[in-house]
Motif scaffolding. Structure first.
Motif, PDB file in Angstrom:
ATOM      1  N   GLY A  21     -73.954   1.312  40.275  1.00 27.90           N
ATOM      2  CA  GLY A  21     -73.294   2.003  39.169  1.00 27.90           C
ATOM      3  C   GLY A  21     -71.893   1.479  39.023  1.00 27.90           C
ATOM      4  N   SER A  22     -71.372   1.536  37.829  1.00 32.56           N
ATOM      5  CA  SER A  22     -70.021   1.104  37.487  1.00 32.56           C
ATOM      6  C   SER A  22     -69.887  -0.419  37.517  1.00 32.56           C
ATOM      7  CB  SER A  22     -68.956   1.765  38.372  1.00 32.56           C
ATOM      8  OG  SER A  22     -67.701   1.568  37.781  1.00 32.56           O
ATOM      9  N   CYS A  23     -70.469  -1.086  38.494  1.00 29.80           N
ATOM     10  CA  CYS A  23     -70.342  -2.554  38.546  1.00 29.80           C
ATOM     11  C   CYS A  23     -71.316  -3.244  37.598  1.00 29.80           C
ATOM     12  CB  CYS A  23     -70.574  -3.060  39.952  1.00 29.80           C
ATOM     13  SG  CYS A  23     -69.278  -2.515  41.036  1.00 29.80           S
ATOM     14  N   ALA A  76     -59.020 -12.521  31.947  1.00 30.27           N
ATOM     15  CA  ALA A  76     -60.091 -13.141  32.725  1.00 30.27           C
ATOM     16  C   ALA A  76     -60.977 -12.141  33.462  1.00 30.27           C
ATOM     17  CB  ALA A  76     -59.481 -14.113  33.729  1.00 30.27           C
ATOM     18  N   ALA A  77     -60.758 -10.854  33.250  1.00 26.65           N
ATOM     19  CA  ALA A  77     -61.572  -9.833  33.917  1.00 26.65           C
ATOM     20  C   ALA A  77     -61.250  -8.497  33.263  1.00 26.65           C
ATOM     21  CB  ALA A  77     -61.218  -9.768  35.401  1.00 26.65           C
ATOM     22  N   GLY A  78     -62.034  -7.486  33.591  1.00 26.46           N
ATOM     23  CA  GLY A  78     -61.755  -6.162  33.049  1.00 26.46           C
ATOM     24  C   GLY A  78     -60.350  -5.704  33.426  1.00 26.46           C
ATOM     25  N   ALA A  79     -60.017  -5.841  34.708  1.00 25.36           N
ATOM     26  CA  ALA A  79     -58.714  -5.377  35.174  1.00 25.36           C
ATOM     27  C   ALA A  79     -57.584  -6.145  34.474  1.00 25.36           C
ATOM     28  CB  ALA A  79     -58.611  -5.550  36.682  1.00 25.36           C
ATOM     29  N   HIS A  80     -57.820  -7.431  34.259  1.00 23.12           N
ATOM     30  CA  HIS A  80     -56.817  -8.257  33.575  1.00 23.12           C
ATOM     31  C   HIS A  80     -56.656  -7.770  32.124  1.00 23.12           C
ATOM     32  CE1 HIS A  80     -55.381 -12.723  33.134  1.00 23.12           C
ATOM     33  NE2 HIS A  80     -54.411 -11.942  33.526  1.00 23.12           N
ATOM     34  N   GLY A  81     -57.773  -7.351  31.519  1.00 25.78           N
ATOM     35  CA  GLY A  81     -57.743  -6.812  30.159  1.00 25.78           C
ATOM     36  C   GLY A  81     -56.955  -5.510  30.102  1.00 25.78           C
ATOM     37  N   GLU A  82     -57.126  -4.676  31.141  1.00 22.71           N
ATOM     38  CA  GLU A  82     -56.350  -3.415  31.199  1.00 22.71           C
ATOM     39  C   GLU A  82     -54.867  -3.743  31.189  1.00 22.71           C
ATOM     40  OE1 GLU A  82     -57.419  -1.481  34.864  1.00 22.71           O
ATOM     41  OE2 GLU A  82     -59.548  -1.628  34.379  1.00 22.71           O
ATOM     42  N   TRP A  83     -54.528  -4.688  32.038  1.00 24.15           N
ATOM     43  CA  TRP A  83     -53.116  -5.054  32.187  1.00 24.15           C
ATOM     44  C   TRP A  83     -52.580  -5.628  30.872  1.00 24.15           C
ATOM     45  CZ3 TRP A  83     -50.409  -9.825  32.493  1.00 24.15           C
ATOM     46  CH2 TRP A  83     -49.109  -9.710  32.976  1.00 24.15           C
ATOM     47  N   THR A 106     -59.015   0.165  39.279  1.00 22.14           N
ATOM     48  CA  THR A 106     -58.184  -0.829  38.610  1.00 22.14           C
ATOM     49  C   THR A 106     -57.231  -0.190  37.598  1.00 22.14           C
ATOM     50  OG1 THR A 106     -60.039  -1.171  37.097  1.00 22.14           O
ATOM     51  CG2 THR A 106     -59.774  -2.779  38.856  1.00 22.14           C
ATOM     52  N   ASN A 107     -57.579   0.992  37.057  1.00 26.27           N
ATOM     53  CA  ASN A 107     -56.723   1.602  36.029  1.00 26.27           C
ATOM     54  C   ASN A 107     -55.332   1.956  36.566  1.00 26.27           C
ATOM     55  OD1 ASN A 107     -58.989   3.399  33.741  1.00 26.27           O
ATOM     56  ND2 ASN A 107     -59.095   1.355  34.558  1.00 26.27           N
ATOM     57  N   PRO A 108     -55.249   2.770  37.634  1.00 24.67           N
ATOM     58  CA  PRO A 108     -53.905   3.051  38.158  1.00 24.67           C
ATOM     59  C   PRO A 108     -53.207   1.787  38.658  1.00 24.67           C
ATOM     60  CG  PRO A 108     -55.609   4.025  39.568  1.00 24.67           C
ATOM     61  CD  PRO A 108     -56.279   3.550  38.322  1.00 24.67           C
ATOM     62  N   ASN A 146     -67.431   7.891  30.836  1.00 26.39           N
ATOM     63  CA  ASN A 146     -66.637   7.854  32.062  1.00 26.39           C
ATOM     64  C   ASN A 146     -67.483   7.450  33.279  1.00 26.39           C
ATOM     65  OD1 ASN A 146     -67.954  10.135  33.061  1.00 26.39           O
ATOM     66  ND2 ASN A 146     -66.361  11.547  32.378  1.00 26.39           N
ATOM     67  N   THR A 147     -66.854   7.374  34.441  1.00 26.20           N
ATOM     68  CA  THR A 147     -67.570   6.844  35.607  1.00 26.20           C
ATOM     69  C   THR A 147     -68.492   7.885  36.246  1.00 26.20           C
ATOM     70  OG1 THR A 147     -65.719   7.344  37.021  1.00 26.20           O
ATOM     71  CG2 THR A 147     -65.803   5.128  36.151  1.00 26.20           C
ATOM     72  N   CYS A 148     -68.564   9.086  35.644  1.00 28.82           N
ATOM     73  CA  CYS A 148     -69.609  10.031  36.062  1.00 28.82           C
ATOM     74  C   CYS A 148     -70.835   9.816  35.180  1.00 28.82           C
ATOM     75  CB  CYS A 148     -69.124  11.475  35.918  1.00 28.82           C
ATOM     76  SG  CYS A 148     -67.693  11.874  36.914  1.00 28.82           S
ATOM     77  N   CYS A 203     -58.342   2.884  26.156  1.00 30.88           N
ATOM     78  CA  CYS A 203     -59.683   3.215  26.647  1.00 30.88           C
ATOM     79  C   CYS A 203     -60.171   2.093  27.559  1.00 30.88           C
ATOM     80  CB  CYS A 203     -60.643   3.392  25.475  1.00 30.88           C
ATOM     81  SG  CYS A 203     -62.297   3.869  25.999  1.00 30.88           S
ATOM     82  N   ASP A 204     -60.617   2.463  28.759  1.00 35.95           N
ATOM     83  CA  ASP A 204     -61.300   1.500  29.621  1.00 35.95           C
ATOM     84  C   ASP A 204     -62.711   1.392  29.045  1.00 35.95           C
ATOM     85  OD1 ASP A 204     -62.987   0.413  31.553  1.00 35.95           O
ATOM     86  OD2 ASP A 204     -61.742   1.105  33.213  1.00 35.95           O
ATOM     87  N   GLY A 205     -62.978   0.257  28.411  1.00 37.75           N
ATOM     88  CA  GLY A 205     -64.264   0.079  27.726  1.00 37.75           C
ATOM     89  C   GLY A 205     -65.294  -0.635  28.571  1.00 37.75           C
ATOM     90  N   ILE A 245     -63.093  -5.001  27.077  1.00 38.84           N
ATOM     91  CA  ILE A 245     -64.563  -5.022  27.173  1.00 38.84           C
ATOM     92  C   ILE A 245     -64.917  -5.996  28.295  1.00 38.84           C
ATOM     93  CG2 ILE A 245     -66.703  -5.580  25.962  1.00 38.84           C
ATOM     94  CD1 ILE A 245     -65.089  -5.218  23.332  1.00 38.84           C
ATOM     95  N   ASN A 246     -65.624  -5.528  29.312  1.00 38.50           N
ATOM     96  CA  ASN A 246     -66.066  -6.451  30.373  1.00 38.50           C
ATOM     97  C   ASN A 246     -67.290  -7.180  29.828  1.00 38.50           C
ATOM     98  OD1 ASN A 246     -64.576  -4.250  31.528  1.00 38.50           O
ATOM     99  ND2 ASN A 246     -65.194  -4.974  33.538  1.00 38.50           N
ATOM    100  N   LEU A 247     -67.146  -8.455  29.505  1.00 36.81           N
ATOM    101  CA  LEU A 247     -68.292  -9.163  28.914  1.00 36.81           C
ATOM    102  C   LEU A 247     -69.480  -9.149  29.865  1.00 36.81           C
ATOM    103  CD1 LEU A 247     -66.714 -12.201  27.002  1.00 36.81           C
ATOM    104  CD2 LEU A 247     -67.162  -9.873  26.212  1.00 36.81           C
ATOM    105  N   HIS A 248     -69.211  -9.143  31.192  1.00 34.50           N
ATOM    106  CA  HIS A 248     -70.345  -9.142  32.130  1.00 34.50           C
ATOM    107  C   HIS A 248     -71.067  -7.806  32.146  1.00 34.50           C
ATOM    108  CE1 HIS A 248     -66.791  -7.889  34.490  1.00 34.50           C
ATOM    109  NE2 HIS A 248     -67.622  -7.131  35.152  1.00 34.50           N
ATOM    110  N   LYS A 249     -70.381  -6.727  31.797  1.00 34.93           N
ATOM    111  CA  LYS A 249     -71.031  -5.425  31.857  1.00 34.93           C
ATOM    112  C   LYS A 249     -71.766  -5.093  30.561  1.00 34.93           C
ATOM    113  CE  LYS A 249     -69.410  -1.887  33.800  1.00 34.93           C
ATOM    114  NZ  LYS A 249     -68.711  -0.712  34.357  1.00 34.93           N
TER     115      LYS A 249
HETATM  116  C1  LIG Z   1     -64.997   1.409  34.631  1.00 37.51           C
HETATM  117  C2  LIG Z   1     -64.481   0.065  35.072  1.00 37.51           C
HETATM  118  N1  LIG Z   1     -63.209  -0.288  34.778  1.00 37.51           N
HETATM  119  C3  LIG Z   1     -62.700  -1.476  35.141  1.00 37.51           C
HETATM  120  C4  LIG Z   1     -63.456  -2.391  35.851  1.00 37.51           C
HETATM  121  C5  LIG Z   1     -62.810  -3.679  36.287  1.00 37.51           C
HETATM  122  O1  LIG Z   1     -63.436  -4.802  35.781  1.00 37.51           O
HETATM  123  P1  LIG Z   1     -63.342  -6.222  36.533  1.00 37.51           P
HETATM  124  O2  LIG Z   1     -64.117  -6.085  37.796  1.00 37.51           O
HETATM  125  O3  LIG Z   1     -63.971  -7.195  35.564  1.00 37.51           O
HETATM  126  O4  LIG Z   1     -61.906  -6.504  36.774  1.00 37.51           O
HETATM  127  C6  LIG Z   1     -64.785  -2.077  36.170  1.00 37.51           C
HETATM  128  C7  LIG Z   1     -65.618  -3.044  36.922  1.00 37.51           C
HETATM  129  O5  LIG Z   1     -66.793  -3.066  36.912  1.00 37.51           O
HETATM  130  C8  LIG Z   1     -65.317  -0.821  35.775  1.00 37.51           C
HETATM  131  O6  LIG Z   1     -66.566  -0.467  36.075  1.00 37.51           O
END
Ligand SMILES: Cc1ncc(COP(=O)(O)O)c(C=O)c1O
Length: 498
Positions: free
Chosen positions: A85-87, A145-152, A181-183, A226-228, A251-253, A275-279
């Motif tokens: 989940g989440s990943c 280059a990643a979801g976390a990088h997109g947040e930043w 990664t959000n905080p 959300n992550t629930c 929004c964390d998408g 948007i995490n393209l891998h997800k």
């Molecule tokens: C809800 C959520 N936010 C952020 C991330 C971070 O994405 P990344 O691992 O591509 O940096 C993930 C990773 O799967 C996620 O599930």
């Protein structure tokens, strides 16, 4: 059961794999090269090697087998069900892989003159158009280059916009259930982080949010779904409250897969979202780096998007690389966040996936992802303890109440699953429930695979209830290594062979 001891350490055909350095023999080789002619060492100005380099010497079959076995040690989405989940471990379509390997895409270089890379720039532009269309947002920064990088990236755009307004807002609000990664992104942007608790429903507690909002809040970072695994049903009201306080709504998408083709996030009042393209768009999982996390932006934030970006003019497509040129176009980029303009190979895969699916296919995929998660939730609710009543979105969440008084922990349960041939679900996340087990099947799993998984989970739950805790504590038995000390491995990595 006592441990099975073998002399070789092999289990069935899962072979122990030493390092090449450990199996190499001086003088052994996989090729026959003629002896080099003698040469004058003085020509090297004293830089000639004084001792052998110390590379391992192996025959060709030894080298081939070594790398083949290593490749087989990596349990991946192509090996079996991977319900993290989440990943989100999504199938990577072979068609997308084939497209990314087309020589015109695979062999270009980022420093090539743009006139010679018009096709690649057109592919980036086409993907950007799809992302804007699917979200309803007017702009997208492609380089993260990643979801976390997109947040930043999104937070940096927000910060630049607030500074432009002359507002020194210092706090970012992040719900309890957020991905770690959000905080971290907010802190890296220089903000103080304040967490907002979830209500009994697993969603943002509106009263706590209202109490936390104020004139020093830069933005709220909310994950939706959300992550629930739940849709934040108050999201429009949340957007209104955030904007009323003069803050932005990030929004964390990452979980866009659950709603793509169904919800235009611009209609929810969101200002920025990665948007995490891998997800969502089935590219290989590039968590933390070699992936892509394009960030869509509202009209107000768009001018602050980082360099470089693609523009189209009478000369064709080109990249705007410098702040001065961006300024002439009315943009105020906050800077540059990556060497070049994004992970091009990942873009090609995502574009190929989107184009092969079309809008109707994406609409169907999100429905199937949600259906599969709800199938697991419904079939497992009698055996495990569902944290929140269904229906859920793309992932379903259980906690460890079903293991109460059994002596079995979430960790034991997950390790036992490995012996049954399934990769474990995500454990102990999100933190808002105790001993979480978070499962995300994605849309591509067949009913048969889900039924097999369900039968195994039900069997393990029955075994735990029957008091066989010791068996769980011994798991996994059939892996080349048993339980690793994960903390030690992370704290003291051994990275060098001596
Ligand atoms: C809800 C959520 N936010 C952020 C991330 C971070 O994405 P990344 O691992 O591509 O940096 C993930 C990773 O799967 C996620 O599930």
């Amino acid at each position: 059961m006592s441990e099975i001891v073998t002399l070789s350490g092999h289990r069935g055909l899962a072979l122990e794999e030493p390092l090449l350095f450990e199996v190499g023999e001086p003088g052994r080789t996989g090729v026959d090269l003629p002896e080099p002619p003698p040469f004058d060492r003085d020509r090297l100005g004293g830089c000639a090697r004084r001792a052998p380099v110390g590379l391992p010497c192996l025959s060709e079959p030894q080298a081939v087998r070594h790398y083949t076995r290593l490749s087989q040690k990596n349990y991946g989405i192509d090996s079996g069900f991977y319900p993290l989940g989440s990943c989100t471990m999504k199938h990577n379509p072979r068609l997308s892989e084939k497209m990314a390997r087309l020589p015109g895409f695979a062999d270009i270089h980022p420093l090539q003159p743009p006139q010679t890379a018009q096709g690649a720039l057109a592919a980036i532009e086409a993907l950007a158009d799809w992302l804007k269309g699917l979200t309803g947002m007017p702009a997208v920064a492609m380089s993260p280059a990643a979801g976390a990088h997109g947040e930043w990236c999104g937070l940096m755009a927000i910060r630049a916009c607030l500074e432009d307004r002359g507002q020194a807002r210092r706090r970012v609000l992040v719900p309890d259930s957020a991905h770690g990664t959000n905080p971290a992104s907010a802190a890296m942007c220089g903000y103080g982080v304040e967490s907002i608790p979830a209500n009994a429903d697993g969603r943002v507690d509106l009263d706590r949010l209202k109490a936390a909002l104020g004139s020093d809040v830069a933005c709220l970072m909310l994950t939706n779904p959300n992550t629930c695994g739940l849709f934040e049903r108050d999201i429009v009201e949340i957007a209104r409250l955030v904007h009323e306080a003069g803050a932005f709504f990030y929004c964390d998408g990452a979980n866009f897969n659950a709603i793509v083709g169904r919800v235009r996030i611009a209609d929810l009042g969101i200002d920025a979202m990665h948007i995490n393209l891998h997800k969502t768009f089935s590219t290989p999982h590039g968590g933390g780096g070699p992936g892509a996390g394009p960030t869509v932006l509202s009209a107000e934030l768009a001018p602050y998007a980082p360099l470089p970006f693609v523009v189209r003019d009478e000369t064709g497509l080109r990249l705007v690389e410098h702040a001065a040129e961006a300024a002439r176009l009315g943009a105020k980029p906050f800077g540059r966040i990556k060497g070049f303009h994004g992970q091009f190979g990942v873009f090609v895969r995502a574009l190929a996936y989107i184009m092969s699916m079309g809008s109707d296919g994406l609409h169907q995929a999100s429905a199937d992802a949600v259906l599969n998660a709800n199938y697991l939730l419904a079939r497992l609710s009698a055996d495990l303890s569902a944290s929140f009543p269904g229906p859920c979105m793309h992932e379903c969440l259980f906690d460890d109440r079903f293991l109460k008084d059994t002596g079995v922990t979430t960790l034991d349960f997950a390790k036992a699953l490995i012996d049954e041939g399934f990769h474990p679900m995500t454990m102990y996340f999100p933190l808002v429930v105790h001993g979480a087990l978070l499962m995300e099947p994605t849309e591509t799993e067949s009913r048969e695979t889900l039924d097999q998984f369900i039968a195994v989970i039900q069997g393990l739950a029955a075994k735990a209830r029957a008091g066989q805790a010791e068996d769980f504590r011994q798991a996994p038995r059939f892996t080349p290594r048993r339980r690793l000390d994960e903390t030690l491995a992370a704290r003291n990595p051994v990275l060098r062979w001596r």
